[in-house]
Each structure stands twice: as C-alpha cells, then as structure tokens.
Design a protein around this motif. Structure first.
Motif, PDB file in Angstrom:
ATOM      1  N   GLU A 269       0.821  -1.206   0.000  1.00  0.00           N
ATOM      2  CA  GLU A 269       0.000   0.000   0.000  1.00  0.00           C
ATOM      3  C   GLU A 269       0.857   1.259   0.000  1.00  0.00           C
ATOM      4  OE1 GLU A 269      -3.498   2.333  -0.008  1.00  0.00           O
ATOM      5  OE2 GLU A 269      -2.941   0.305  -0.664  1.00  0.00           O
ATOM      6  N   ALA A 270       1.979   1.227   0.733  1.00  0.00           N
ATOM      7  CA  ALA A 270       2.877   2.377   0.761  1.00  0.00           C
ATOM      8  C   ALA A 270       3.446   2.648  -0.628  1.00  0.00           C
ATOM      9  CB  ALA A 270       4.001   2.139   1.761  1.00  0.00           C
ATOM     10  N   LYS A 271       3.836   1.593  -1.337  1.00  0.00           N
ATOM     11  CA  LYS A 271       4.339   1.761  -2.705  1.00  0.00           C
ATOM     12  C   LYS A 271       3.231   2.292  -3.619  1.00  0.00           C
ATOM     13  CE  LYS A 271       8.031  -1.709  -2.780  1.00  0.00           C
ATOM     14  NZ  LYS A 271       8.488  -2.983  -3.393  1.00  0.00           N
ATOM     15  N   ARG A 272       2.016   1.740  -3.470  1.00  0.00           N
ATOM     16  CA  ARG A 272       0.905   2.163  -4.326  1.00  0.00           C
ATOM     17  C   ARG A 272       0.614   3.649  -4.179  1.00  0.00           C
ATOM     18  NH1 ARG A 272      -4.392   3.063  -4.570  1.00  0.00           N
ATOM     19  NH2 ARG A 272      -4.628   2.995  -2.310  1.00  0.00           N
ATOM     20  N   ARG A 273       0.825   4.162  -2.958  1.00  0.00           N
ATOM     21  CA  ARG A 273       0.567   5.580  -2.712  1.00  0.00           C
ATOM     22  C   ARG A 273       1.757   6.470  -3.065  1.00  0.00           C
ATOM     23  NH1 ARG A 273      -3.046   6.133   2.817  1.00  0.00           N
ATOM     24  NH2 ARG A 273      -4.462   4.391   2.420  1.00  0.00           N
ATOM     25  N   GLY A 274       2.828   5.864  -3.539  1.00  0.00           N
ATOM     26  CA  GLY A 274       3.978   6.652  -3.977  1.00  0.00           C
ATOM     27  C   GLY A 274       4.949   7.034  -2.889  1.00  0.00           C
ATOM     28  N   TYR A 275       4.815   6.410  -1.704  1.00  0.00           N
ATOM     29  CA  TYR A 275       5.706   6.768  -0.605  1.00  0.00           C
ATOM     30  C   TYR A 275       7.155   6.367  -0.863  1.00  0.00           C
ATOM     31  CZ  TYR A 275       1.390   7.540   2.043  1.00  0.00           C
ATOM     32  OH  TYR A 275       0.166   7.995   2.475  1.00  0.00           O
TER      33      TYR A 275
ATOM     34  N   ASP B 173       8.979   9.373  -1.692  1.00  0.00           N
ATOM     35  CA  ASP B 173       8.970  10.479  -0.739  1.00  0.00           C
ATOM     36  C   ASP B 173      10.416  10.856  -0.401  1.00  0.00           C
ATOM     37  OD1 ASP B 173       7.209  11.950   1.491  1.00  0.00           O
ATOM     38  OD2 ASP B 173       9.079  11.262   2.400  1.00  0.00           O
TER      39      ASP B 173
END
Length: 243
Positions: free
Chosen positions: A27-33, A36
């Motif tokens: 999920e973190a990858k999917r959100r582009g984190y 960051d």
C-alpha cells in the motif's frame, strides 16, 4: 527463537504478521511513498552505511591497534593526554560603571542563586544572560572568555566567591563569580591507554574513509562549483547567537 514457534498458534501469528507487513509495503508503494524525499534519504543512508561496512569496517576489523602503537603514541607526547586545570565562572556585563558598581555590591552580598538572577535581570551580554551569565568551564589559556575575566576567575579559591573588583574589558565592566573548579589531571600510560587506543582506531577509520573517497573521485567525474556556493545566503536573523 525456534522454540517460540513450536505451537501452531504462534506460527500462524508469525505468518499473519508477515502478511500484514507485506500488505503495508504494497500500500505504501501504491501511494507513492517510495519516492517520498524522506524515504529516499533513509534508503540512501542505509546504502551508505552498508558500503562503509563492506569497504571500511570489515577490512579494519582484523587489524587491532597493537600495544606497541599505543605505547609509541603516548611516548611521543605524554602531555597530550593530561588535562589542564579548569574553572567555571558566571559573569554580569554592564557598560555603565556606576551601575556595575552597584550590581557588584549586590552580587558580593548574595549567593549563586542571587547572582544568577542578577545576571538575567541586569547583564547586557545577550549571549549569556539567559543562562545566568554562565561561561562554562575554561582553561587559563582559552580563547574565551577575555583574558582579564579568565585571570580573575583563576585567582579565586572558593566556589561561590565573587571577584572583589570590577573588571574593565570590552567597553564595559564584568562582575565574575567562580562556580566550579577542576584540578589539573596528569594521566599515566595505564590511565591514558584506553583513550589512546580509541583515538588511534578513529584516526585509522578516518584514513580509510579518506582513501575510499579519493578512489571514488578517480572513478567518478565530480564537478564542484564553489563560486555558486559563495552566492548562497542564509538568513539567521531570527536565530539566537550561541557562544
């Protein structure tokens, strides 16, 4: 550790935690984190740590500093490992002599707590008044505080004593109280060898880091624009001065 997972319940708990971990990563990858700036910086730092571990720490791991090297370092300059006498003092700086004379009488009549309050209320040295005039520990030949203040502090024998006269320096007058003393310490080889070993180990690592940098500079073309650096202006008007 294996014994913790003998029961099916513990193994299921372990697997569920793995699933949760992978779900959160997904999920973190999917959100582009992953892109960051803080995440990128952390990843870069971890890569650097691993590089240093492989190129510097591990090659040095089997090369302990010998007793002969430690002894040689001590013999070369035994005074380097001594600690000169130090004192700690607080001061009040006032430009007007008449006002300073009045504050001196109050300081001589009071204790350290009273001196701290006087410094906060009356001192015109903005760099120390918030700390009650604290000048911290210093040696007789330190760069700061001024020589006249250092001499006055070292002339006092008892902690809590105020120097009996005003000290003219820097366009005003200093009132000085002795707040601490550290005696001169002369270290024998046995007392100093641990610190010497740490120092030699640190210097060896610094040399290895410098060699790694030089090798990489030969392999990677790096262009540094120092003229551009000179144009960088940093606004520090709102940052309090620090001694």
């Amino acid at each position: 550790l294996q014994a913790r997972f003998e029961s099916p319940e513990r193994r299921k708990e372990f697997l569920d935690n793995l699933v949760r971990y992978e779900l959160l990563v997904y999920e973190a990858k999917r959100r582009g984190y992953a892109d960051d700036p803080e995440v990128v910086s952390a990843r870069r730092n971890i890569m650097i740590q691993e590089l240093i571990k492989q190129e510097v720490d591990q090659p040095l791991a089997g090369k302990e500093i010998s007793d002969e090297e430690v002894q040689a370092a001590y013999d070369a300059n035994p005074k380097e490992f001594d600690r000169p006498a130090q004192v700690r003092a607080s001061h009040i700086f006032i430009k007007d002599r008449a006002k300073a004379a009045g504050v001196l009488q109050k300081a001589k009549a009071g204790d350290r707590t009273a001196f701290t309050k006087l410094a906060r209320d009356e001192s015109e040295d903005e760099t120390t008044k918030a700390d009650g005039g604290d000048l911290r520990f210093f040696t007789a030949d330190a760069e700061k505080p001024p020589a006249a203040v250092r001499d006055a502090a070292f002339s006092l024998d008892k902690v809590g004593t105020v120097y009996p006269e005003l000290i003219a320096n820097g366009g005003g007058y200093h009132i000085v109280m002795l707040t601490g003393k550290r005696a001169e310490l002369k270290r024998t080889y046995e007392q100093a060898k641990r610190a010497i070993r740490h120092k030699l180990t640190r210097k060896r690592k610094e040399a290895a880091m410098a060699a790694l940098k030089e090798r990489l500079l030969k392999e990677v073309e790096v262009e540094v624009d120092y003229e551009a650096l000179e144009q960088v202006k940093i606004d520090v008007s709102d940052i309090p001065a620090v001694e």
